[in-house]
Design an enzyme around this catalytic site. Structure first.
Site, PDB file in Angstrom:
ATOM      1  N   LYS A 182       0.843  -1.199   0.000  1.00 57.10           N
ATOM      2  CA  LYS A 182       0.000   0.000   0.000  1.00 57.10           C
ATOM      3  C   LYS A 182       0.881   1.252   0.000  1.00 57.10           C
ATOM      4  CE  LYS A 182      -1.775   1.543   4.025  1.00 57.10           C
ATOM      5  NZ  LYS A 182      -1.509   2.968   4.331  1.00 57.10           N
ATOM      6  N   ASN A 183       1.909   1.248   0.865  1.00 56.07           N
ATOM      7  CA  ASN A 183       2.704   2.459   1.064  1.00 56.07           C
ATOM      8  C   ASN A 183       3.771   2.680   0.004  1.00 56.07           C
ATOM      9  OD1 ASN A 183       1.074   2.971   3.195  1.00 56.07           O
ATOM     10  ND2 ASN A 183       2.561   2.418   4.777  1.00 56.07           N
ATOM     11  N   CYS A 228      -5.554  12.353  12.144  1.00 62.00           N
ATOM     12  CA  CYS A 228      -6.255  11.064  11.996  1.00 62.00           C
ATOM     13  C   CYS A 228      -6.213  10.418  13.381  1.00 62.00           C
ATOM     14  CB  CYS A 228      -5.586  10.197  10.938  1.00 62.00           C
ATOM     15  SG  CYS A 228      -4.064   9.459  11.493  1.00 62.00           S
ATOM     16  N   ARG A 238      -0.462  14.376  12.684  1.00 60.12           N
ATOM     17  CA  ARG A 238       0.030  14.128  11.319  1.00 60.12           C
ATOM     18  C   ARG A 238       0.288  15.444  10.534  1.00 60.12           C
ATOM     19  NH1 ARG A 238      -1.517   8.830  10.026  1.00 60.12           N
ATOM     20  NH2 ARG A 238       0.165   8.825   8.507  1.00 60.12           N
ATOM     21  N   ASP A 270       4.191   0.491  12.197  1.00 60.41           N
ATOM     22  CA  ASP A 270       3.024  -0.153  11.571  1.00 60.41           C
ATOM     23  C   ASP A 270       2.886  -1.614  11.973  1.00 60.41           C
ATOM     24  OD1 ASP A 270       3.192   1.633   8.393  1.00 60.41           O
ATOM     25  OD2 ASP A 270       2.574   2.223  10.405  1.00 60.41           O
ATOM     26  N   ARG A 301      -8.956  -0.523   4.301  1.00 66.32           N
ATOM     27  CA  ARG A 301      -8.108   0.534   3.735  1.00 66.32           C
ATOM     28  C   ARG A 301      -6.754  -0.021   3.332  1.00 66.32           C
ATOM     29  NH1 ARG A 301      -7.622   6.107   6.739  1.00 66.32           N
ATOM     30  NH2 ARG A 301      -6.177   6.199   5.017  1.00 66.32           N
TER      31      ARG A 301
HETATM   32  C1  EPZ Z   1       3.963   6.940   6.561  1.00 63.74           C
HETATM   33  O1  EPZ Z   1       3.144   7.961   7.095  1.00 63.74           O
HETATM   34  C2  EPZ Z   1       3.060   5.724   6.363  1.00 63.74           C
HETATM   35  N1  EPZ Z   1       2.002   6.045   5.417  1.00 63.74           N
HETATM   36  C3  EPZ Z   1       2.475   5.311   7.713  1.00 63.74           C
HETATM   37  O2  EPZ Z   1       1.731   4.123   7.490  1.00 63.74           O
HETATM   38  C4  EPZ Z   1       3.621   4.999   8.665  1.00 63.74           C
HETATM   39  O3  EPZ Z   1       3.088   4.680   9.933  1.00 63.74           O
HETATM   40  C5  EPZ Z   1       4.537   6.216   8.779  1.00 63.74           C
HETATM   41  O4  EPZ Z   1       5.011   6.600   7.470  1.00 63.74           O
HETATM   42  C6  EPZ Z   1       5.755   5.947   9.647  1.00 63.74           C
HETATM   43  O5  EPZ Z   1       6.468   4.859   9.155  1.00 63.74           O
HETATM   44  C7  EPZ Z   1       2.285   6.033   4.093  1.00 63.74           C
HETATM   45  O6  EPZ Z   1       3.399   5.774   3.680  1.00 63.74           O
HETATM   46  C8  EPZ Z   1       1.148   6.335   3.160  1.00 63.74           C
HETATM   47  P1  EPZ Z   1       5.875  10.283   8.749  1.00 63.74           P
HETATM   48  P2  EPZ Z   1       3.715   9.475   7.162  1.00 63.74           P
HETATM   49  O7  EPZ Z   1       5.801  11.542   7.963  1.00 63.74           O
HETATM   50  O8  EPZ Z   1       4.641   9.699   6.041  1.00 63.74           O
HETATM   51  C9  EPZ Z   1       5.922  13.646  12.076  1.00 63.74           C
HETATM   52  C10 EPZ Z   1      -0.092   2.672   7.705  1.00 63.74           C
HETATM   53  O9  EPZ Z   1      -0.551   2.107   8.716  1.00 63.74           O
HETATM   54  N2  EPZ Z   1       5.846  14.595  10.942  1.00 63.74           N
HETATM   55  O10 EPZ Z   1       7.029   9.368   8.525  1.00 63.74           O
HETATM   56  O11 EPZ Z   1       2.551  10.362   7.325  1.00 63.74           O
HETATM   57  C11 EPZ Z   1       4.669  12.783  12.195  1.00 63.74           C
HETATM   58  O12 EPZ Z   1       3.665  13.447  12.950  1.00 63.74           O
HETATM   59  C12 EPZ Z   1       0.315   4.129   7.790  1.00 63.74           C
HETATM   60  O13 EPZ Z   1       0.112   2.133   6.608  1.00 63.74           O
HETATM   61  C13 EPZ Z   1       5.820  15.963  11.205  1.00 63.74           C
HETATM   62  O14 EPZ Z   1       5.825  16.389  12.364  1.00 63.74           O
HETATM   63  O15 EPZ Z   1       4.534   9.446   8.507  1.00 63.74           O
HETATM   64  C14 EPZ Z   1       5.196  11.552  12.900  1.00 63.74           C
HETATM   65  O16 EPZ Z   1       5.261  11.806  14.286  1.00 63.74           O
HETATM   66  C15 EPZ Z   1      -0.026   4.737   9.128  1.00 63.74           C
HETATM   67  N3  EPZ Z   1       5.770  16.840  10.159  1.00 63.74           N
HETATM   68  C16 EPZ Z   1       6.618  11.420  12.343  1.00 63.74           C
HETATM   69  O17 EPZ Z   1       6.951  12.706  11.817  1.00 63.74           O
HETATM   70  C17 EPZ Z   1       5.754  16.416   8.847  1.00 63.74           C
HETATM   71  O18 EPZ Z   1       5.712  17.269   7.921  1.00 63.74           O
HETATM   72  C18 EPZ Z   1       6.759  10.388  11.229  1.00 63.74           C
HETATM   73  O19 EPZ Z   1       5.728  10.647  10.300  1.00 63.74           O
HETATM   74  C19 EPZ Z   1       5.766  15.020   8.603  1.00 63.74           C
HETATM   75  C20 EPZ Z   1       5.832  14.141   9.657  1.00 63.74           C
END
Ligand code: EPZ
Length: 428
Positions: free
Chosen positions: A22-23, A117, A122, A311, A407
């Site tokens: 998915k990702n 979410c 996020r 995850d 999803r």
């Molecule tokens: C990706 O989400 C995945 N989704 C998530 O999978 C996964 O849990 C996550 O990476 C972490 O591995 C997809 O790839 C579509 P991050 P993402 O940006 O990119 C903070 C699933 O279950 N952050 O790596 O949104 C954020 O709040 C989903 O398949 C900021 O503060 O996660 C978090 O604490 C859930 N500002 C941390 O960084 C930003 O601009 C990591 O988030 C971006 C992120």
């Protein structure tokens, strides 16, 4: 609202097909916006999130056809509305991945802020910071990011960008934007997930110049334009990891066809320490377990790849609930990713949460088992955790609100039934 009815106590045997990730599929559908030439993606999983992303790009004027064998053909030559509207973005945060491609190819993009979410706020501030570093002028108003190039610019300009934290979709968005920027972009503190490497390989097949993907430093030399390609989506390591935990908990002997053991080192190490046999076999992963209270609960803390994936936290916690001994789980990535805990407790699990740490006392220590009940899914991976617990609980477990599960898992109940689980979908 659909539910899953599970009767626990059955061991699992046979073979499961692991679907495309998915990702990886979600950013790769957005990468197709970077060219006016046709792009073909193979092995795209049948998921609600993929349907949402297809709706999003069709909404922009992109032609996208999905075949039943997982092939998706995209033609973005007719893209006439570089927008990602709130009603679509609010249902799937990954829609923000349209920002980089639209800005890079059209010099403008209007993308709704995703909003929070269930698992956390996020934010997307790092996406905005990176695009601004490449010259984009981005204002946030009425809940939308409105991005455009400065007057007189025809392309973004390469930049050296260090994100404040490791962000998966932030790295993907900036990498995609940089492929068409003028000059060199260096992403420091880049995420290293296999899905990022898979996206980079697709972009390289489209003519992008990228190196260092899979490490914390990715270098991109911008080109004038990208061409079409055919790319096969990498296997879903989280789906594979979820099935590893299911067989570990329920007991049995299963081969996960297409599973990549080399993408799951941290999870496989913990499973082996718990007493599960896991080995890479030709074309997949074999998992063997005596299940339940023969296992020893394992503590872990979630970190960025290649560490233990956030995850997989909920799924492994379900395993810890039925094992012997105590284990401490720390969730370091998201601020609210323990919502499965209350539901697992309804099934008889013994878990104490204190902030970002959960302490689990496996019921296997007292030979009692979990007992089936009606539980409610709250987010994607929490749903998977409840299914795993239901596979081993005494009696019937009903998991409600499984639209969360749909999803991110391609026909999970059919795949579990195919290896012997007593599980069926009840369509309300
Ligand atoms: C990706 O989400 C995945 N989704 C998530 O999978 C996964 O849990 C996550 O990476 C972490 O591995 C997809 O790839 C579509 P991050 P993402 O940006 O990119 C903070 C699933 O279950 N952050 O790596 O949104 C954020 O709040 C989903 O398949 C900021 O503060 O996660 C978090 O604490 C859930 N500002 C941390 O960084 C930003 O601009 C990591 O988030 C971006 C992120």
């Amino acid at each position: 609202m659909d539910k899953l009815l599970i009767r626990g106590g059955r061991a699992l045997h046979g073979e499961v097909l692991v679907s495309g990730a998915k990702n990886a599929a979600l950013p790769e559908l957005c990468a197709a916006l970077l060219t006016a030439e046709p792009v073909t993606l193979l092995n795209v999983p049948q998921l609600q999130d993929v349907s949402t992303m297809l709706k999003l790009i069709r909404n922009m004027g992109v032609a996208a056809e999905r075949a039943s064998d997982g092939t998706v053909r995209i033609d973005a030559s007719g893209l006439n509305t570089p927008e990602a509207p709130y009603e679509l973005v609010k249902t799937m945060r990954a829609s923000v991945l349209a920002l980089g491609p639209l800005l890079a190819r059209f010099g403008e993009a209007t993308v709704s802020l995703p909003g929070g979410c269930a698992i956390g706020s996020r934010p997307v501030d790092q996406h905005i910071k990176g695009m601004a570093a490449m010259g984009a002028e981005i204002v946030v108003e009425h809940g939308y990011m409105i991005a455009k190039l400065p007057q007189g610019w025809t392309r973004l300009k390469g930049a050296r960008i260090t994100t404040d934290m490791v962000t998966v979709t932030g790295t993907e968005n900036l990498m995609m934007a940089a492929t068409l920027a003028e000059g060199e972009t260096v992403l420091e503190n880049a995420a290293q997930e296999p899905e990022i490497s898979d996206l980079a390989e697709m972009l390289i097949a489209m003519g992008a110049h990228i190196e260092g993907h899979g490490t914390s430093r990715i270098r991109i030399e911008g080109v004038e334009r990208l061409h079409g390609c055919t790319h096969r989506v990498v296997a879903d390591r989280i789906e594979a990891g979820t099935f590893l935990c299911a067989v570990a908990a329920a007991g049995g002997d299963v081969v996960l066809r297409h599973g990549r053991a080399d993408h799951l080192d941290a999870v496989i190490d913990k499973l082996r320490e718990a007493g599960v046999q896991v080995q890479a076999v030709e074309g997949g992963i074999r998992v063997q377990s005596a299940g339940g209270n023969t296992l020893k609960a394992q503590g872990f803390r979630t970190t960025e790849y290649p560490g233990f994936p956030t995850d997989m936290q909920a799924q492994f916690m379900a395993l810890n609930c039925i094992a012997q001994g105590m284990a401490t789980v720390a969730e370091t990535i998201f601020e609210n990713r323990f919502m499965h805990v209350n539901e697992l407790v309804r099934l008889g699990a013994k878990i104490q949460v204190d902030g970002k740490v959960a302490v689990i006392e496996g019921v296997g220590s007292t030979t009692s088992r979990l007992s089936g009940a009606t539980v409610m899914a709250t987010d994607l991976r929490a749903s998977a955790s409840l299914v795993i617990a239901g596979l081993v609980a005494d009696g019937e477990t009903v998991v409600d609100r499984i639209y969360h599960l749909d999803r991110g898992y391609d026909c999970m109940e059919a795949k579990l039934r195919g290896i012997g689980a007593d599980i069926e979908r009840i369509t309300a």
